[in-house]
Scaffold this motif. Sequence first.
Motif, short mmCIF file in Angstrom:
data_model
loop_
_atom_site.label_atom_id
_atom_site.label_comp_id
_atom_site.label_asym_id
_atom_site.label_seq_id
_atom_site.Cartn_x
_atom_site.Cartn_y
_atom_site.Cartn_z
N SER A 1 52.98 34.21 33.72
CA SER A 1 53.25 33.58 32.42
C SER A 1 53.37 32.07 32.57
O SER A 1 52.82 31.31 31.76
CB SER A 1 54.52 34.16 31.79
OG SER A 1 54.34 35.51 31.48
N LYS A 2 54.10 31.64 33.60
CA LYS A 2 54.22 30.20 33.85
C LYS A 2 52.86 29.60 34.21
O LYS A 2 52.53 28.49 33.79
CB LYS A 2 55.24 29.93 34.95
CG LYS A 2 56.67 30.21 34.55
CD LYS A 2 57.63 29.80 35.64
CE LYS A 2 58.04 31.00 36.45
NZ LYS A 2 59.01 30.69 37.51
N PHE A 3 52.09 30.33 35.00
CA PHE A 3 50.78 29.88 35.43
C PHE A 3 49.86 29.68 34.22
O PHE A 3 49.27 28.61 34.04
CB PHE A 3 50.19 30.92 36.39
CG PHE A 3 48.94 30.52 37.13
CD1 PHE A 3 48.41 29.25 37.08
CD2 PHE A 3 48.29 31.47 37.90
CE1 PHE A 3 47.26 28.92 37.80
CE2 PHE A 3 47.15 31.16 38.61
CZ PHE A 3 46.63 29.88 38.55
N VAL A 4 49.76 30.68 33.36
CA VAL A 4 48.82 30.58 32.23
C VAL A 4 49.26 29.57 31.18
O VAL A 4 48.42 29.05 30.46
CB VAL A 4 48.53 31.95 31.59
CG1 VAL A 4 47.92 32.91 32.58
CG2 VAL A 4 49.73 32.55 30.92
N TRP B 1 43.65 40.57 41.31
CA TRP B 1 44.34 39.38 41.79
C TRP B 1 43.80 38.97 43.16
O TRP B 1 43.54 37.80 43.42
CB TRP B 1 45.85 39.60 41.85
CG TRP B 1 46.60 38.38 42.33
CD1 TRP B 1 47.30 38.28 43.48
CD2 TRP B 1 46.69 37.10 41.69
NE1 TRP B 1 47.84 37.02 43.59
CE2 TRP B 1 47.48 36.27 42.51
CE3 TRP B 1 46.18 36.58 40.51
CZ2 TRP B 1 47.77 34.94 42.18
CZ3 TRP B 1 46.48 35.26 40.19
CH2 TRP B 1 47.26 34.47 41.02
N GLU B 2 43.61 39.94 44.03
CA GLU B 2 43.07 39.64 45.36
C GLU B 2 41.67 39.05 45.27
O GLU B 2 41.32 38.13 46.01
CB GLU B 2 43.08 40.88 46.24
CG GLU B 2 44.48 41.25 46.69
CD GLU B 2 44.53 42.41 47.66
OE1 GLU B 2 43.50 43.08 47.89
OE2 GLU B 2 45.63 42.63 48.21
N SER B 3 40.88 39.54 44.34
CA SER B 3 39.52 39.03 44.14
C SER B 3 39.55 37.58 43.65
O SER B 3 38.77 36.74 44.12
CB SER B 3 38.78 39.92 43.13
OG SER B 3 37.55 39.36 42.79
N ILE B 4 40.44 37.29 42.73
CA ILE B 4 40.58 35.92 42.22
C ILE B 4 41.02 34.99 43.36
O ILE B 4 40.46 33.91 43.54
CB ILE B 4 41.57 35.86 41.03
CG1 ILE B 4 41.00 36.59 39.82
CG2 ILE B 4 41.90 34.40 40.68
CD1 ILE B 4 42.01 36.83 38.70
N GLY C 1 35.57 30.23 34.32
CA GLY C 1 35.52 31.67 34.59
C GLY C 1 36.77 32.17 35.28
O GLY C 1 37.30 33.22 34.94
N VAL C 2 37.26 31.41 36.26
CA VAL C 2 38.49 31.78 36.96
C VAL C 2 39.67 31.76 35.98
O VAL C 2 40.49 32.68 35.96
CB VAL C 2 38.76 30.84 38.16
CG1 VAL C 2 40.16 31.06 38.73
CG2 VAL C 2 37.71 31.04 39.24
N LEU D 1 43.07 37.02 31.37
CA LEU D 1 42.87 38.45 31.13
C LEU D 1 43.81 39.28 32.00
O LEU D 1 44.41 40.26 31.52
CB LEU D 1 41.42 38.83 31.39
CG LEU D 1 41.04 40.28 31.16
CD1 LEU D 1 41.30 40.71 29.73
CD2 LEU D 1 39.57 40.50 31.51
N LEU D 2 43.97 38.88 33.24
CA LEU D 2 44.88 39.60 34.14
C LEU D 2 46.31 39.51 33.61
O LEU D 2 47.05 40.50 33.63
CB LEU D 2 44.79 39.03 35.55
CG LEU D 2 45.68 39.70 36.60
CD1 LEU D 2 45.36 41.18 36.74
CD2 LEU D 2 45.53 38.98 37.94
N HIS D 3 46.71 38.36 33.13
CA HIS D 3 48.04 38.18 32.55
C HIS D 3 48.24 39.15 31.38
O HIS D 3 49.29 39.80 31.26
CB HIS D 3 48.24 36.74 32.10
CG HIS D 3 49.54 36.49 31.43
ND1 HIS D 3 49.65 36.34 30.07
CD2 HIS D 3 50.80 36.39 31.93
CE1 HIS D 3 50.92 36.14 29.76
NE2 HIS D 3 51.63 36.17 30.86
#
Length: 110
Positions: free
Chosen positions: A13-16, A53-56, A92-93, A99-101
């Motif tokens: 949440s902080k990240f996005v 997450w690992e893929s990102i 894209g990242v 989307l993951l969030h």
Amino acid sequence: MNKSNIFVYAELSKFVESLTSDMQLCKKHLRDQSSYFSVIPSKYFSQELNPEWESICKLVSQKGPGTNEDGKIVRNAIMNTIDQMSTQECLGVTRRILLLHEKVRNEIFE
């Protein structure tokens, strides 16, 4: 179903909050917030979301660390990779993180 840890939701949440889909700013914002890739361990994601997450994280560190002419590391792998990414790749990242969030939020609150 195994849910993601609330820590993951809080940190994502902080990240996005600091990310943007603005083409002119997305690379800078992603770079400025790059420490989250190291702060959020994949083990705290559910089994369903852990691979994403690992893929990102793998994507944003694929170029390896930046070195100078003497071979000394001058930038970590994440910063070096983001610096070499196009604006489109950074966008894209950013979209994948947003989307993951959303998926983590749905897991925890539904």
